[in-house]
Design a protein around this motif. Structure first.
Motif, PDB file in Angstrom:
ATOM      1  N   ARG A  89       0.742  -1.706   0.154  1.00 44.87           N
ATOM      2  CA  ARG A  89       0.148   0.048   0.626  1.00 44.87           C
ATOM      3  C   ARG A  89       0.831   1.673  -0.017  1.00 44.87           C
ATOM      4  N   GLY A  90       0.341   2.171  -1.086  1.00 38.79           N
ATOM      5  CA  GLY A  90       1.354   3.627  -0.435  1.00 38.79           C
ATOM      6  C   GLY A  90       3.093   3.269  -1.695  1.00 38.79           C
ATOM      7  N   ALA A  91       2.783   2.086  -1.635  1.00 35.28           N
ATOM      8  CA  ALA A  91       3.947   2.020  -2.583  1.00 35.28           C
ATOM      9  C   ALA A  91       4.204   1.967  -4.348  1.00 35.28           C
ATOM     10  N   GLN A  92       5.458   2.534  -4.562  1.00 36.66           N
ATOM     11  CA  GLN A  92       5.599   2.074  -6.449  1.00 36.66           C
ATOM     12  C   GLN A  92       6.176   0.693  -7.103  1.00 36.66           C
ATOM     13  N   LEU A  93       5.359  -0.303  -7.281  1.00 38.85           N
ATOM     14  CA  LEU A  93       5.965  -2.011  -7.515  1.00 38.85           C
ATOM     15  C   LEU A  93       6.497  -1.298  -8.139  1.00 38.85           C
ATOM     16  N   VAL A  94       7.725  -2.184  -8.479  1.00 42.76           N
ATOM     17  CA  VAL A  94       8.661  -2.809 -10.050  1.00 42.76           C
ATOM     18  C   VAL A  94       8.529  -3.913 -10.155  1.00 42.76           C
ATOM     19  N   ILE A  95       7.974  -4.506 -11.232  1.00 41.74           N
ATOM     20  CA  ILE A  95       6.968  -5.934 -11.068  1.00 41.74           C
ATOM     21  C   ILE A  95       8.603  -6.047 -13.158  1.00 41.74           C
ATOM     22  N   HIS A  96       9.082  -7.131 -13.074  1.00 42.08           N
ATOM     23  CA  HIS A  96       9.302  -7.152 -14.347  1.00 42.08           C
ATOM     24  C   HIS A  96       8.458  -8.660 -15.463  1.00 42.08           C
ATOM     25  N   ASN A  97       7.814  -7.726 -16.194  1.00 36.02           N
ATOM     26  CA  ASN A  97       6.908  -7.826 -17.613  1.00 36.02           C
ATOM     27  C   ASN A  97       5.441  -7.927 -15.724  1.00 36.02           C
ATOM     28  N   ALA A  98       4.981  -6.549 -15.798  1.00 33.45           N
ATOM     29  CA  ALA A  98       3.687  -6.568 -15.153  1.00 33.45           C
ATOM     30  C   ALA A  98       2.817  -7.197 -15.233  1.00 33.45           C
ATOM     31  N   PRO A  99       2.010  -6.586 -16.407  1.00 36.20           N
ATOM     32  CA  PRO A  99       1.275  -7.247 -17.025  1.00 36.20           C
ATOM     33  C   PRO A  99       0.274  -8.570 -16.186  1.00 36.20           C
ATOM     34  N   PHE A 100       1.301  -9.812 -16.852  1.00 37.08           N
ATOM     35  CA  PHE A 100       1.717 -10.748 -15.967  1.00 37.08           C
ATOM     36  C   PHE A 100       0.805 -10.608 -14.293  1.00 37.08           C
ATOM     37  N   ASP A 101       2.145  -9.989 -13.722  1.00 42.01           N
ATOM     38  CA  ASP A 101       1.904 -10.261 -12.198  1.00 42.01           C
ATOM     39  C   ASP A 101       0.771  -9.965 -11.779  1.00 42.01           C
ATOM     40  N   VAL A 102       0.227  -8.878 -11.907  1.00 42.94           N
ATOM     41  CA  VAL A 102      -0.697  -7.500 -11.669  1.00 42.94           C
ATOM     42  C   VAL A 102      -2.039  -8.877 -12.264  1.00 42.94           C
ATOM     43  N   GLY A 103      -2.025  -8.369 -13.708  1.00 43.15           N
ATOM     44  CA  GLY A 103      -3.113  -9.680 -13.680  1.00 43.15           C
ATOM     45  C   GLY A 103      -3.742 -11.308 -12.669  1.00 43.15           C
ATOM     46  N   PHE A 104      -2.714 -11.852 -12.524  1.00 45.50           N
ATOM     47  CA  PHE A 104      -2.346 -12.865 -11.364  1.00 45.50           C
ATOM     48  C   PHE A 104      -2.644 -12.323  -9.952  1.00 45.50           C
ATOM     49  N   ILE A 105      -2.546 -11.352  -9.294  1.00 44.48           N
ATOM     50  CA  ILE A 105      -2.834 -10.227  -8.080  1.00 44.48           C
ATOM     51  C   ILE A 105      -4.065  -9.563  -8.268  1.00 44.48           C
ATOM     52  N   ASN A 106      -4.868  -9.260  -9.174  1.00 42.82           N
ATOM     53  CA  ASN A 106      -5.901  -9.047  -9.350  1.00 42.82           C
ATOM     54  C   ASN A 106      -6.668 -10.199  -8.847  1.00 42.82           C
ATOM     55  N   HIS A 107      -6.587 -11.111 -10.054  1.00 44.63           N
ATOM     56  CA  HIS A 107      -7.815 -12.182 -10.147  1.00 44.63           C
ATOM     57  C   HIS A 107      -7.696 -12.622  -8.918  1.00 44.63           C
ATOM     58  N   GLU A 108      -6.718 -12.687  -8.125  1.00 46.34           N
ATOM     59  CA  GLU A 108      -6.744 -13.592  -6.861  1.00 46.34           C
ATOM     60  C   GLU A 108      -7.859 -12.454  -5.595  1.00 46.34           C
ATOM     61  N   LEU A 109      -7.521 -11.037  -5.592  1.00 46.74           N
ATOM     62  CA  LEU A 109      -8.044 -10.173  -4.743  1.00 46.74           C
ATOM     63  C   LEU A 109      -9.176 -10.973  -5.167  1.00 46.74           C
ATOM     64  N   ALA A 110     -10.161 -10.892  -6.918  1.00 48.78           N
ATOM     65  CA  ALA A 110     -11.135 -10.540  -7.694  1.00 48.78           C
ATOM     66  C   ALA A 110     -12.330 -11.974  -6.756  1.00 48.78           C
ATOM     67  N   ARG A 111     -11.319 -12.721  -6.848  1.00 50.61           N
ATOM     68  CA  ARG A 111     -11.747 -14.478  -5.610  1.00 50.61           C
ATOM     69  C   ARG A 111     -12.174 -14.146  -4.311  1.00 50.61           C
ATOM     70  N   GLN A 112     -11.338 -13.339  -3.596  1.00 48.74           N
ATOM     71  CA  GLN A 112     -12.198 -13.269  -2.195  1.00 48.74           C
ATOM     72  C   GLN A 112     -13.259 -11.585  -2.064  1.00 48.74           C
ATOM     73  N   SER A 113     -12.853 -11.180  -2.559  1.00 49.34           N
ATOM     74  CA  SER A 113     -13.957  -9.418  -2.357  1.00 49.34           C
ATOM     75  C   SER A 113     -14.185  -8.675  -3.463  1.00 49.34           C
ATOM     76  N   SER A 114     -14.961  -8.250  -4.196  1.00 49.83           N
ATOM     77  CA  SER A 114     -15.350  -7.465  -4.911  1.00 49.83           C
ATOM     78  C   SER A 114     -14.713  -5.886  -4.319  1.00 49.83           C
ATOM     79  N   ALA A 115     -14.449  -5.872  -2.882  1.00 48.70           N
ATOM     80  CA  ALA A 115     -14.587  -4.921  -1.663  1.00 48.70           C
ATOM     81  C   ALA A 115     -13.406  -4.634  -2.368  1.00 48.70           C
ATOM     82  N   LEU A 116     -11.858  -6.017  -2.623  1.00 50.57           N
ATOM     83  CA  LEU A 116     -11.226  -5.628  -2.222  1.00 50.57           C
ATOM     84  C   LEU A 116     -10.153  -4.617  -3.303  1.00 50.57           C
TER      85      LEU A 116
END
Length: 247
Positions: A89-116
């Protein structure tokens, strides 16, 4: 290249997964993060393995070496999501091929709750692969290729691992975006100033006055002639301009 603007706090992040596409039901099985503040590693990390409640593709196991048996007693994403979001939270994420990792993280967040919500509600994202492609067009820009290009030793990297890859990516990021004076918790400007002060020899206070030797008229004329020749050849001689400004 565009001008780079980074937050004071960066989190270098990598994940390992059961397969390629979260839309096919694939899950995250490892998250690795390292923190940097003002481009210096702080030693703070977030690292966890995760039980995905599904089998891992053989091709993925060949890449990272993580097996279903190893993950049986590991926590689920729901068990770590609060700590993970607090870390990024509040940081700038540095990721190699960010769409891959961010896509997976967003998928995991959505599985928990749309409120996340999604990652971009917690952090900005800087994709080192996209930046490397602009900086080194037409060249290989995998993490291994960048390590070779920037002389980073990754010989201990026989398999992919989220935490190990995040640590390596931190080194690549620092060199690719302008370098780093020191990974130690020392202000580079302070250490440089101290080194400069230590290297300067103090002149004795009782030394004789320095003798000033003035230029002769023929020397001044030769100098002026040389400046005018430069002006003629190049169309702009800064020494002549400076001389006019100082008159």
């Amino acid at each position: 290249m565009e001008k780079l603007n980074f937050a004071d706090r960066l989190v270098v992040l990598d994940t390992e997964t059961t397969g390629i596409n979260p839309q096919d039901g694939h899950r995250i099985i490892e998250i690795g993060c390292v923190e940097m503040v003002k481009r210096r590693l702080t030693g703070k990390r977030f690292h966890t393995y995760l039980n995905p409640d599904r089998e891992i593709d053989e091709g993925a196991v060949a890449v990272h070496g993580i097996t279903s048996a190893f993950l049986q007693d590991k926590p689920h994403f729901a068990d770590v999501v609060d700590d993970f979001l607090a870390f990024i939270r509040g940081a700038q994420l540095v990721i190699h091929n960010a769409p891959f990792d961010v896509g997976f993280i967003n998928h995991e967040l959505a599985r928990q709750s749309s409120a996340l919500g999604k990652v971009d509600q917690y952090s900005q994202v800087f994709d080192t692969l996209s930046y490397a492609r602009k900086k080194h067009p037409g060249q290989r820009n995998s993490l291994d290729a960048l390590c070779k290009r920037y002389n980073i030793d990754n010989s201990h990297r026989e398999l992919h691992g989220a935490l190990l890859d995040a640590e390596i990516l931190a080194d690549v990021f620092l060199l690719m975006t302008g370098g780093q004076s020191s990974l130690l918790d020392v202000d580079p400007s302070e250490s440089a100033a101290a080194a400069l002060a230590a290297s300067v020899s103090q002149l004795p206070t009782d030394r004789p006055r320095l003798k000033v030797i003035a230029c002769q008229e023929d020397e001044l004329a030769a100098h002026q002639s040389r400046l005018e020749a430069i002006q003629k050849d190049s169309g702009a001689c800064q020494w002549l301009v400076a001389g006019e400004d100082n008159r």
